[in-house]
Design an enzyme around this catalytic site. Structure first.
Site, PDB file in Angstrom:
ATOM      1  N   LYS A  78       4.261   8.671   9.119  1.00  0.00           N
ATOM      2  CA  LYS A  78       3.997   8.055  10.415  1.00  0.00           C
ATOM      3  C   LYS A  78       4.977   8.500  11.519  1.00  0.00           C
ATOM      4  O   LYS A  78       4.839   9.600  12.022  1.00  0.00           O
ATOM      5  CB  LYS A  78       3.911   6.534  10.252  1.00  0.00           C
ATOM      6  N   TYR A  91       0.853  -1.183   0.000  1.00  0.00           N
ATOM      7  CA  TYR A  91       0.000   0.000   0.000  1.00  0.00           C
ATOM      8  C   TYR A  91       0.889   1.233   0.000  1.00  0.00           C
ATOM      9  O   TYR A  91       1.882   1.289   0.727  1.00  0.00           O
ATOM     10  CB  TYR A  91      -0.896   0.008   1.244  1.00  0.00           C
ATOM     11  N   ASP A 120       9.247   2.741  -0.149  1.00  0.00           N
ATOM     12  CA  ASP A 120       8.208   3.433   0.604  1.00  0.00           C
ATOM     13  C   ASP A 120       8.343   2.991   2.061  1.00  0.00           C
ATOM     14  O   ASP A 120       7.905   1.911   2.437  1.00  0.00           O
ATOM     15  CB  ASP A 120       6.825   3.101   0.035  1.00  0.00           C
TER      16      ASP A 120
HETATM   17  C1  PLP Z   1       0.443   4.678   5.845  1.00  0.00           C
HETATM   18  C2  PLP Z   1       1.164   4.480   4.565  1.00  0.00           C
HETATM   19  C3  PLP Z   1       1.040   5.361   3.489  1.00  0.00           C
HETATM   20  C4  PLP Z   1       0.049   6.499   3.489  1.00  0.00           C
HETATM   21  O1  PLP Z   1       0.336   7.430   4.477  1.00  0.00           O
HETATM   22  P1  PLP Z   1      -0.837   8.425   4.961  1.00  0.00           P
HETATM   23  O2  PLP Z   1      -0.158   9.297   5.968  1.00  0.00           O
HETATM   24  O3  PLP Z   1      -1.909   7.557   5.518  1.00  0.00           O
HETATM   25  O4  PLP Z   1      -1.270   9.180   3.764  1.00  0.00           O
HETATM   26  C5  PLP Z   1       1.826   5.157   2.383  1.00  0.00           C
HETATM   27  N1  PLP Z   1       2.708   4.145   2.324  1.00  0.00           N
HETATM   28  C6  PLP Z   1       2.858   3.273   3.328  1.00  0.00           C
HETATM   29  C7  PLP Z   1       3.871   2.194   3.237  1.00  0.00           C
HETATM   30  C8  PLP Z   1       2.084   3.404   4.486  1.00  0.00           C
HETATM   31  O5  PLP Z   1       2.219   2.527   5.466  1.00  0.00           O
END
Ligand code: PLP
Length: 432
Positions: free
Chosen positions: A267, A144, A239
């Site tokens: 995060k 994701y 990511d």
């Molecule tokens: C949480 C997450 C996102 C999205 O971040 P948001 O702050 O919710 O927009 C993108 N990539 C990864 C790997 C994530 O865990």
């Protein structure tokens, strides 16, 4: 457990928000029942609107590596906000957070702060396209990357596909630029490069895939991605919105000693406030406006209050032994639950990396791809989930979500959690 107040609040919220929430997974749809409305948190604990207390392993989906309302973070936020919440002009706090990150992370040379993980990834994709002059993106089923258009694409049938949108409203034109392949599969990536090699701007992966279960990849697979992207002049994007500052201060890049071209963060970086970031070499980052021709901006980017929260949290993460301590507690938790599973002969497995853990109801030795997760097994998760809530343990409300241990969790918390898991598993398996 009395949840009257949460139920009332949820009924009211449904009048205001689609599905009663401002982010879908909060609605409890995959576990059933009413979402708990949380009133406050401190350390490892949260309290809901009815006054029920829980040991929390959701930790706001990862950001709270120091636990809730950490004294240092609260103090930093209070002091900063008292002097003004936002200026839309540079502040020294941005320099300080960047300096802290870049001094201890040799995988990026320059950074740009944004306000969410989604925004970080969306910007990184644009940067990769601008830098390479190519348009296609290769992503993996089971990862994701936030909700930007190019990435809301899931696999179709076949090894290498342009897939289908995973959301209405994503134009076909975007889907045609996004190639989707399974994780842990070198052939699929080779085939994609054989077909589209000189069109692929970037391969994007969660190096620790933790948004669809915990689909731990082998280091050799990540190394393979590094090699094949280089061979074809494509960029490799890690990511690290979850894994950054989580598996170690330098994230998965540091954990596996692999140098990607662009890294995204989110995060943990914001200490519980909305911060995202992307970083790369000086050369790649020089393409970002105003230095370069790739446009990206933000009214609240580098927001001082959020920067000060990030500074307080990340400074604490640099304490000697910090990551070893979280890993040891997570290992204790996982071992404790595994012992009960083994004693009862249940069909269940746990995996962890650093302070991330995941339970799956399977006999497989490893789960490395999305399709290896058995959707039927979620009925067991659902039962276990509610049995855990009854025993004061709060997990993210879906069997596809991982759990997080924070610095605020004590060994006593962990041991209470092991006991609760043992009872909850007994309840879930007895009635299955
Ligand atoms: C949480 C997450 C996102 C999205 O971040 P948001 O702050 O919710 O927009 C993108 N990539 C990864 C790997 C994530 O865990």
């Amino acid at each position: 457990m009395n949840t009257t107040r949460s139920q009332e609040l949820f009924e009211t919220a449904k009048k205001y928000f689609p599905g009663g929430v401002n982010s879908p997974v909060r609605a409890f749809r995959s576990v059933g029942g009413t979402p708990l409305f949380i009133r406050k948190g401190k350390g490892s604990r949260i309290w809901d609107a009815d006054g029920n207390e829980f040991i929390d392993y959701c930790c706001s989906w990862g950001p709270l590596i120091l636990g809730h309302a950490n004294d240092g973070v609260v103090k930093a936020v209070q002091e900063t906000v008292a002097e003004g919440s936002s200026f839309g002009a540079p502040t020294e706090l941005e320099n300080q957070l960047a300096d802290l990150i870049l001094s201890f992370n040799s995988y990026i040379e320059k950074i740009r702060f944004v306000s969410s993980g989604t925004e970080a990834v969306m910007s990184a994709i644009r940067l990769a396209r601008g830098y390479t002059g190519r348009t296609k993106i290769l992503k993996f089923e089971g990862c994701y990357h936030g909700h930007s258009d190019s990435l809301l694409v899931k696999a179709g049938s076949g090894l290498v596909t342009f897939g289908n949108t995973s959301s209405a409203g994503v134009p076909e034109a975007f889907v045609n630029e996004t190639i989707v392949v399974p994780l842990n599969n070198t052939n699929a990536v080779r085939e994609a490069f054989a077909q589209f090699g000189n069109e692929i701007a970037a391969v994007i992966i969660e190096p620790v895939p933790a948004n669809n279960g915990l689909l731990l990849q082998e280091k050799s697979y990540l190394e393979f991605l590094r090699v094949i992207t280089k061979e074809h002049g494509s960029l490799l994007i890690f990511d690290e919105v979850i894994s950054g500052f989580r598996v170690c201060f330098c994230g998965a890049a540091g954990y596996y000693s692999i140098q990607p071209d662009i890294i995204t963060y989110g995060k943990i970086i914001g200490g519980g406030l909305p911060v995202g970031a992307y970083g790369a070499s000086r050369e790649i980052m020089s393409r970002i406006s105003p230095e370069g021709d790739v446009y990206q901006a933000g009214t609240l980017s580098g927001n001082p209050v959020a920067m000060s929260a990030g500074l307080a949290q990340l400074s604490a993460c640099l304490a000697p032994g910090f990551y070893q301590e979280q890993e040891a507690k997570t290992q204790r938790l996982v071992n404790g639950i595994r012992a009960h599973i083994a004693a009862k002969g249940y069909t269940a497995k746990l995996w962890h990396i650093g302070s991330i853990f995941w339970i799956a109801f399977t006999n497989l030795e490893y789960i490395r791809t999305a399709e290896e997760i058995d959707p039927q097994s979620m009925t067991i998760f659902r039962k276990m989930y509610h049995a855990l809530l009854e025993r004061g343990i709060y997990l993210g409300p879906s069997g596809y979500e991982v759990g997080f241990v924070s610095a605020a969790h004590s060994n006593e918390d962990i041991d209470r959690t092991i006991t609760a898991f043992a009872q909850a598993l007994d309840e879930a398996f007895v009635t299955t």
